[in-house]
Enzyme design. Structure first.
Site, PDB file in Angstrom:
ATOM      1  N   GLY A  31      30.799 105.915 -99.843  1.00  9.62           N
ATOM      2  CA  GLY A  31      30.786 106.610 -98.562  1.00  9.62           C
ATOM      3  C   GLY A  31      31.879 107.654 -98.432  1.00  9.62           C
ATOM      4  N   HIS A  34      31.090 113.699 -99.483  1.00  6.65           N
ATOM      5  CA  HIS A  34      31.486 115.110 -99.530  1.00  6.65           C
ATOM      6  C   HIS A  34      30.496 115.852-100.430  1.00  6.65           C
ATOM      7  CE1 HIS A  34      33.066 113.957-103.425  1.00  6.65           C
ATOM      8  NE2 HIS A  34      33.853 113.059-102.850  1.00  6.65           N
ATOM      9  N   GLY A  36      30.643 116.759-103.393  1.00  5.38           N
ATOM     10  CA  GLY A  36      30.506 116.177-104.731  1.00  5.38           C
ATOM     11  C   GLY A  36      29.392 115.132-104.746  1.00  5.38           C
ATOM     12  N   HIS A  37      29.454 114.207-103.789  1.00  3.17           N
ATOM     13  CA  HIS A  37      28.387 113.212-103.670  1.00  3.17           C
ATOM     14  C   HIS A  37      27.032 113.903-103.449  1.00  3.17           C
ATOM     15  CE1 HIS A  37      31.852 110.695-102.002  1.00  3.17           C
ATOM     16  NE2 HIS A  37      31.423 109.947-102.991  1.00  3.17           N
ATOM     17  N   GLY A 148      28.938 110.663-111.329  1.00  2.73           N
ATOM     18  CA  GLY A 148      29.718 111.889-111.505  1.00  2.73           C
ATOM     19  C   GLY A 148      30.633 111.822-112.717  1.00  2.73           C
ATOM     20  N   ASP A 151      34.410 110.674-112.596  1.00  3.30           N
ATOM     21  CA  ASP A 151      34.818 109.339-113.051  1.00  3.30           C
ATOM     22  C   ASP A 151      34.233 109.129-114.450  1.00  3.30           C
ATOM     23  OD1 ASP A 151      36.017 108.129-110.430  1.00  3.30           O
ATOM     24  OD2 ASP A 151      34.166 109.088-109.836  1.00  3.30           O
ATOM     25  N   GLN A 154      34.159 105.682-115.971  1.00  2.98           N
ATOM     26  CA  GLN A 154      33.185 104.846-115.266  1.00  2.98           C
ATOM     27  C   GLN A 154      31.782 105.077-115.839  1.00  2.98           C
ATOM     28  OE1 GLN A 154      33.051 103.940-110.842  1.00  2.98           O
ATOM     29  NE2 GLN A 154      31.639 105.645-110.916  1.00  2.98           N
ATOM     30  N   SER A 187      36.842 111.467-101.869  1.00  2.00           N
ATOM     31  CA  SER A 187      36.978 110.892-100.523  1.00  2.00           C
ATOM     32  C   SER A 187      38.447 110.689-100.196  1.00  2.00           C
ATOM     33  CB  SER A 187      36.252 109.541-100.454  1.00  2.00           C
ATOM     34  OG  SER A 187      34.915 109.691-100.851  1.00  2.00           O
ATOM     35  N   ARG A 188      39.255 110.436-101.228  1.00  2.00           N
ATOM     36  CA  ARG A 188      40.687 110.189-101.011  1.00  2.00           C
ATOM     37  C   ARG A 188      41.430 111.458-100.564  1.00  2.00           C
ATOM     38  NH1 ARG A 188      39.844 106.202-105.158  1.00  2.00           N
ATOM     39  NH2 ARG A 188      40.681 104.199-104.464  1.00  2.00           N
TER      40      ARG A 188
HETATM   41  P1  AMP Z   1      32.620 107.162-105.003  1.00  2.00           P
HETATM   42  O1  AMP Z   1      32.073 107.191-103.622  1.00  2.00           O
HETATM   43  O2  AMP Z   1      33.972 107.757-105.133  1.00  2.00           O
HETATM   44  O3  AMP Z   1      32.485 105.806-105.642  1.00  2.00           O
HETATM   45  O4  AMP Z   1      31.685 108.134-105.863  1.00  2.00           O
HETATM   46  C1  AMP Z   1      30.305 107.932-105.931  1.00  2.00           C
HETATM   47  C2  AMP Z   1      29.754 108.796-107.042  1.00  2.00           C
HETATM   48  O5  AMP Z   1      30.037 110.170-106.759  1.00  2.00           O
HETATM   49  C3  AMP Z   1      30.395 108.490-108.407  1.00  2.00           C
HETATM   50  O6  AMP Z   1      29.391 108.557-109.413  1.00  2.00           O
HETATM   51  C4  AMP Z   1      31.406 109.594-108.548  1.00  2.00           C
HETATM   52  O7  AMP Z   1      31.693 109.908-109.900  1.00  2.00           O
HETATM   53  C5  AMP Z   1      30.680 110.743-107.870  1.00  2.00           C
HETATM   54  N1  AMP Z   1      31.645 111.758-107.437  1.00  2.00           N
HETATM   55  C6  AMP Z   1      32.752 111.580-106.683  1.00  2.00           C
HETATM   56  N2  AMP Z   1      33.417 112.741-106.536  1.00  2.00           N
HETATM   57  C7  AMP Z   1      32.710 113.675-107.217  1.00  2.00           C
HETATM   58  C8  AMP Z   1      32.880 115.066-107.459  1.00  2.00           C
HETATM   59  N3  AMP Z   1      33.923 115.746-106.983  1.00  2.00           N
HETATM   60  N4  AMP Z   1      31.954 115.719-108.206  1.00  2.00           N
HETATM   61  C9  AMP Z   1      30.881 115.041-108.707  1.00  2.00           C
HETATM   62  N5  AMP Z   1      30.665 113.722-108.515  1.00  2.00           N
HETATM   63  C10 AMP Z   1      31.566 113.049-107.790  1.00  2.00           C
END
Ligand code: AMP
Length: 283
Positions: A31, A34, A36-37, A148, A151, A154, A187-188
């Site tokens: 959640g 942004h 990126g998500h 993404g 990570d 990951q 998100s951070r």
């Molecule tokens: P998170 O909510 O941080 O667990 O991220 C969810 C998914 O979004 C993960 O697969 C992340 O790698 C991807 N993600 C987070 N930030 C970005 C970004 N800036 N660009 C592309 N993917 C992202």
């Protein structure tokens, strides 16, 4: 916007999708969405009939209680953001739904990819990621799942998990989205003050420095210069490693291609980033 909160709702809905022969893309998130998500969701939306976005702040993958507590939560805003996309639905379970007592889970051995970089600095983090993604994959059974490259490690863990548990899901890697000045979206970042955000840019500068100069001088010399860029900006470095993108092992020398991986604290906020760097071909 269709928003499911229980496992039963998902199971029922998933069966219907199979009967209708609809392809399903899956984007797991924590959640505070942004752009990126959204880039993952949009790609999934193009490549599948329906997309499920999960929103769950997974306590098992946080090795610091304070980090878990301060992680941004904004479900209403997330729903509003996703509602612009017509073939997207949301799964936002609570902890009891995500981890019902008695639900079977056989942990897997991650081996070396689980012990380097983030694995070394955040003990138990990837075990928590494997646990939640295992349950999500088992429940949702998507055709494709989108992750993404932000990570990067990951992604390697997810590929291994997918093979180990024989889910047979197509894992799709998506490029890192950055703000116009280069800061990787996260998100951070919401927790950074304007001044901290400015300092955080040093991470991108250090990665770009390596990308533009890889191969020109000994790898350790370049690595130390890149580290200085980050430390002189006032960040507390957790690691800066130049690794083989396939094995994640530290490179003793320049290769045709390497991955620079960084984790650093900007005030209280731990940021990670990475960049693939081809070695400059010298005349
Ligand atoms: P998170 O909510 O941080 O667990 O991220 C969810 C998914 O979004 C993960 O697969 C992340 O790698 C991807 N993600 C987070 N930030 C970005 C970004 N800036 N660009 C592309 N993917 C992202």
């Amino acid at each position: 916007m269709q928003t499911f909160v229980t496992r039963d709702e998902i199971s029922h809905w998933r069966k219907q999708l199979s009967q209708d022969q609809k392809s399903l893309g899956f984007v797991p998130t924590m959640g505070a969405l942004h752009a990126g998500h959204l880039s993952l969701v949009k790609k999934a939306s193009k490549e599948n009939d329906i997309v499920l976005v999960s929103i769950f702040v997974n306590p098992k993958q946080f090795n610091q209680q304070a980090d878990l507590q301060s992680y941004p939560r904004m479900l209403e805003a997330d729903i509003a953001l996703l509602s612009a996309l017509s073939n997207v639905v949301i799964f936002a379970p609570n902890e009891a739904e995500m981890y019902p007592s008695g639900l079977a889970f056989e942990p897997m051995q991650l081996g070396e990819i689980g012990t380097v970089l983030e694995g070394a600095k955040r003990p138990g983090h990837f075990d928590g990621v494997v646990h939640v993604v295992h349950h999500l994959f088992a429940l949702i059974a998507p055709d494709r799942a989108y992750f993404g490259e932000k990570d990067f490690q990951q992604l390697a863990v997810i590929r291994k998990l997918n093979a180990h548990y024989q889910f047979g899901i197509e894992i799709v890697a998506c490029p890192t989205k950055r703000d116009p000045d280069g800061l990787a979206m996260s998100s951070r970042n919401l927790r950074l003050s304007a001044q901290e955000r400015n300092k955080a840019l040093s991470i991108f500068k250090a990665l770009t420095f390596i990308k533009e100069n890889a191969g020109k001088e000994p790898i350790e010399t370049m690595r130390h210069r890149a580290i200085l860029i980050i430390e002189e900006a006032g960040l507390l470095l957790d690691y800066f490693e130049i690794v083989d993108p396939h094995t994640l092992k530290t490179c003793a020398d320049w290769q045709a291609e390497q991955l620079c991986c960084v984790a650093a604290f900007c005030g209280e906020v731990r940021l990670i980033d990475n960049m693939l760097c081809e070695s400059v071909k010298l005349p």
